[in-house]
Design a protein around this motif. Structure first.
Motif, short mmCIF file in Angstrom:
data_model
loop_
_atom_site.label_atom_id
_atom_site.label_comp_id
_atom_site.label_asym_id
_atom_site.label_seq_id
_atom_site.Cartn_x
_atom_site.Cartn_y
_atom_site.Cartn_z
N PRO A 92 0.82 -1.22 0.00
CA PRO A 92 0.00 0.00 0.00
C PRO A 92 0.85 1.26 0.00
CG PRO A 92 0.02 -1.01 2.18
CD PRO A 92 0.72 -1.97 1.27
N GLY A 93 0.27 2.32 -0.57
CA GLY A 93 0.94 3.61 -0.58
C GLY A 93 0.76 4.38 0.73
N GLU A 94 -0.28 4.05 1.49
CA GLU A 94 -0.52 4.60 2.82
C GLU A 94 -0.92 3.45 3.73
OE1 GLU A 94 -3.16 7.95 3.20
OE2 GLU A 94 -2.79 8.60 1.14
N PRO A 95 -0.75 3.60 5.05
CA PRO A 95 -1.17 2.53 5.95
C PRO A 95 -2.65 2.19 5.77
CG PRO A 95 0.23 4.10 7.11
CD PRO A 95 -0.06 4.70 5.76
N VAL A 96 -2.93 0.90 5.72
CA VAL A 96 -4.30 0.39 5.67
C VAL A 96 -4.78 0.20 7.10
CG1 VAL A 96 -5.76 -1.54 4.96
CG2 VAL A 96 -3.89 -0.77 3.47
N LEU A 97 -5.90 0.82 7.47
CA LEU A 97 -6.39 0.77 8.85
C LEU A 97 -7.72 0.05 8.94
CD1 LEU A 97 -5.70 4.45 10.04
CD2 LEU A 97 -4.15 2.48 10.10
N LEU A 220 6.99 2.47 13.10
CA LEU A 220 6.07 2.84 14.17
C LEU A 220 5.80 4.33 14.25
CD1 LEU A 220 7.25 0.44 17.03
CD2 LEU A 220 5.49 0.07 15.29
N PRO A 221 6.80 5.22 14.17
CA PRO A 221 6.45 6.65 14.19
C PRO A 221 5.51 7.04 13.06
CG PRO A 221 8.79 6.35 14.58
CD PRO A 221 8.26 5.01 14.17
N THR A 222 5.73 6.47 11.88
CA THR A 222 4.86 6.79 10.74
C THR A 222 3.44 6.32 11.00
OG1 THR A 222 6.72 6.65 9.19
CG2 THR A 222 4.49 6.42 8.27
N VAL A 223 3.30 5.08 11.48
CA VAL A 223 1.97 4.51 11.73
C VAL A 223 1.23 5.31 12.79
CG1 VAL A 223 0.84 2.54 12.83
CG2 VAL A 223 2.45 2.17 10.95
N LEU A 224 1.88 5.59 13.91
CA LEU A 224 1.20 6.28 15.01
C LEU A 224 0.81 7.70 14.60
CD1 LEU A 224 3.43 5.03 17.95
CD2 LEU A 224 1.08 4.34 17.48
N ALA A 225 1.72 8.41 13.97
CA ALA A 225 1.41 9.78 13.53
C ALA A 225 0.27 9.75 12.51
CB ALA A 225 2.65 10.44 12.94
N TYR A 226 0.29 8.78 11.61
CA TYR A 226 -0.75 8.67 10.58
C TYR A 226 -2.12 8.45 11.21
CZ TYR A 226 -3.09 6.96 6.34
OH TYR A 226 -3.95 6.77 5.29
N ILE A 227 -2.20 7.48 12.12
CA ILE A 227 -3.49 7.22 12.77
C ILE A 227 -4.00 8.45 13.49
CG2 ILE A 227 -4.66 5.84 14.55
CD1 ILE A 227 -2.65 3.58 13.90
N SER A 228 -3.08 9.19 14.14
CA SER A 228 -3.50 10.34 14.93
C SER A 228 -4.04 11.48 14.08
CB SER A 228 -2.34 10.84 15.80
OG SER A 228 -1.42 11.63 15.07
N GLN A 229 -3.85 11.42 12.75
CA GLN A 229 -4.45 12.42 11.87
C GLN A 229 -5.94 12.17 11.68
OE1 GLN A 229 -2.11 14.79 11.14
NE2 GLN A 229 -0.83 13.34 12.27
N PHE A 230 -6.39 10.93 11.91
CA PHE A 230 -7.77 10.54 11.63
C PHE A 230 -8.61 10.33 12.89
CE2 PHE A 230 -5.14 9.16 8.08
CZ PHE A 230 -5.82 9.72 7.01
N MET A 231 -7.95 10.02 13.99
CA MET A 231 -8.67 9.81 15.25
C MET A 231 -7.71 10.07 16.40
SD MET A 231 -8.78 5.62 15.23
CE MET A 231 -8.93 5.52 13.44
N THR A 232 -8.27 10.49 17.52
CA THR A 232 -7.45 10.69 18.71
C THR A 232 -7.15 9.34 19.35
OG1 THR A 232 -8.41 12.87 19.12
CG2 THR A 232 -7.34 11.79 20.98
N LEU A 233 -5.87 9.10 19.61
CA LEU A 233 -5.46 7.91 20.35
C LEU A 233 -5.34 8.29 21.81
CD1 LEU A 233 -2.77 6.51 17.89
CD2 LEU A 233 -5.00 5.51 18.40
N GLU A 234 -6.05 7.55 22.65
CA GLU A 234 -6.10 7.83 24.08
C GLU A 234 -5.19 6.87 24.86
OE1 GLU A 234 -7.56 10.31 25.35
OE2 GLU A 234 -9.21 10.91 24.03
N PRO A 235 -4.80 7.24 26.08
CA PRO A 235 -4.03 6.30 26.90
C PRO A 235 -4.76 4.95 27.01
CG PRO A 235 -4.04 8.47 27.91
CD PRO A 235 -5.00 8.54 26.75
N GLY A 236 -4.00 3.90 26.80
CA GLY A 236 -4.57 2.56 26.87
C GLY A 236 -5.04 2.03 25.54
N ASP A 237 -5.11 2.84 24.50
CA ASP A 237 -5.45 2.33 23.18
C ASP A 237 -4.33 1.42 22.69
OD1 ASP A 237 -7.85 3.65 23.15
OD2 ASP A 237 -7.22 5.21 21.74
N LEU A 238 -4.71 0.43 21.89
CA LEU A 238 -3.77 -0.57 21.39
C LEU A 238 -3.72 -0.49 19.86
CD1 LEU A 238 -2.00 -3.14 21.73
CD2 LEU A 238 -4.13 -4.47 21.75
N VAL A 239 -2.51 -0.41 19.33
CA VAL A 239 -2.30 -0.40 17.89
C VAL A 239 -1.56 -1.68 17.50
CG1 VAL A 239 -1.18 0.78 15.95
CG2 VAL A 239 -2.22 2.12 17.80
N LEU A 240 -2.18 -2.48 16.63
CA LEU A 240 -1.54 -3.68 16.10
C LEU A 240 -0.91 -3.33 14.76
CD1 LEU A 240 -4.10 -6.50 16.98
CD2 LEU A 240 -2.29 -5.48 18.37
#
Length: 281
Positions: A92-97, A220-240
């Motif tokens: 993929p050209g961008e992370p698939v979520l 990992l920095p790319t994935v986490l930053a990318y997800i945070s553009q679309f939704m807020t990640l809260e303490p305790g959220d899990l990213v696989l």
């Protein structure tokens, strides 16, 4: 530190793994590990304790998912090029979520229930990232500062529900027991480099998956930053963060899927092992 939760399902208590690998009960100080207990001050206070003075957890005690109160599970698909190839897809050209239901969470040695009507239940060993502080539109350079720790996970998937029931991945990902996590949550100081972890999975003693987080398409920095553009990640959220090649769907010459009685054993560098027996749901 390596944080654990132990005890019967729904009544787990907080513990940790000491330097000698023994399981210790810390519940007299921290009743349970949840998002609030991931605060740096709390973790630092527990780290300062002489773990050898804590009570040992009785041998054979069940281990649960190492974190209570996980708010959401956000997953990255096709994050290894070899897995994309075995699925017959271009990287993929961008992370698939996609999302995975929190009701799918279970412990690292619990039974995996194959649901009624399932025909193609599959395995996926993965690195999981636990969020420690809120992430909203975070810059890539700052992303790892928000991580509370890392876990071993198995993104169990029912491919017929995922691919043949209307095109929504979530319905093949969220069945009960389809998210075994643990045995422990490793705080960042436990891992020298989360981008240099070997992952593997065996089915009935046969090696099916072997890979390394060095081979991420999106780190990992790319994935986490990318997800945070679309939704807020809260303490305790899990990213696989995705799985390497070797899933059942990709086996040659014919796909291979889980059946009652099958045993999955999987592990990752610094994150321990899971042993999961499949049962009819």
């Amino acid at each position: 530190m390596k944080l654990i939760r132990f005890g019967p399902a729904g009544a787990e208590r907080a513990g940790l793994v000491d330097a000698a690998g023994r399981l210790r009960d810390v519940s007299m100080l921290v009743p349970d590990w949840g998002p609030a207990q991931l605060a740096p001050r709390t973790l630092a206070a527990v780290a300062a304790i002489d773990a050898a003075r804590l009570p040992e957890v009785e041998a054979g005690t069940r281990l649960g998912c190492p974190l209570a109160g996980i708010g959401k599970i956000v997953c990255v698909g096709l994050n290894y090029a070899d897995h994309a190839r075995e699925a017959g897809l271009a990287p993929p050209g961008e992370p698939v979520l996609f999302m995975k239901a929190t009701s799918a969470l279970c412990g690292p040695h619990d039974a995996v229930r194959i649901p009624a009507g399932a025909q193609k239940t599959d395995w996926e060993v993965e690195l999981g990232v636990v969020v420690g502080t809120r992430m909203r539109s975070v810059a890539r350079a700052d992303a790892l500062a928000h991580v509370a720790g890392y876990v071993l996970a198995n993104d169990v998937s029912e491919r017929s529900f995922q691919m043949e029931r209307g095109g929504q991945w979530d319905k093949g990902k969220g069945c009960d027991t389809f998210a075994p996590v643990g045995p422990w949550l490793a705080t960042p100081d436990e891992l020298t480099d989360p981008h240099a972890l070997d992952l593997w999975l065996e089915l009935n003693g046969e090696r099916m998956q072997g890979g390394s987080t060095r081979d991420f398409i999106f780190d990992l920095p790319t994935v986490l930053a990318y997800i945070s553009q679309f939704m807020t990640l809260e303490p305790g959220d899990l990213v696989l963060t995705g799985t390497p090649a070797g899933v059942g769907l990709g086996q040659k010459p014919e796909p291979r899927f889980l059946r009652p009685g099958d045993v999955m054993r999987l592990g990752a560098t610094g994150l321990g092992e899971q042993r999961l027996t499949c049962v009819a749901g």
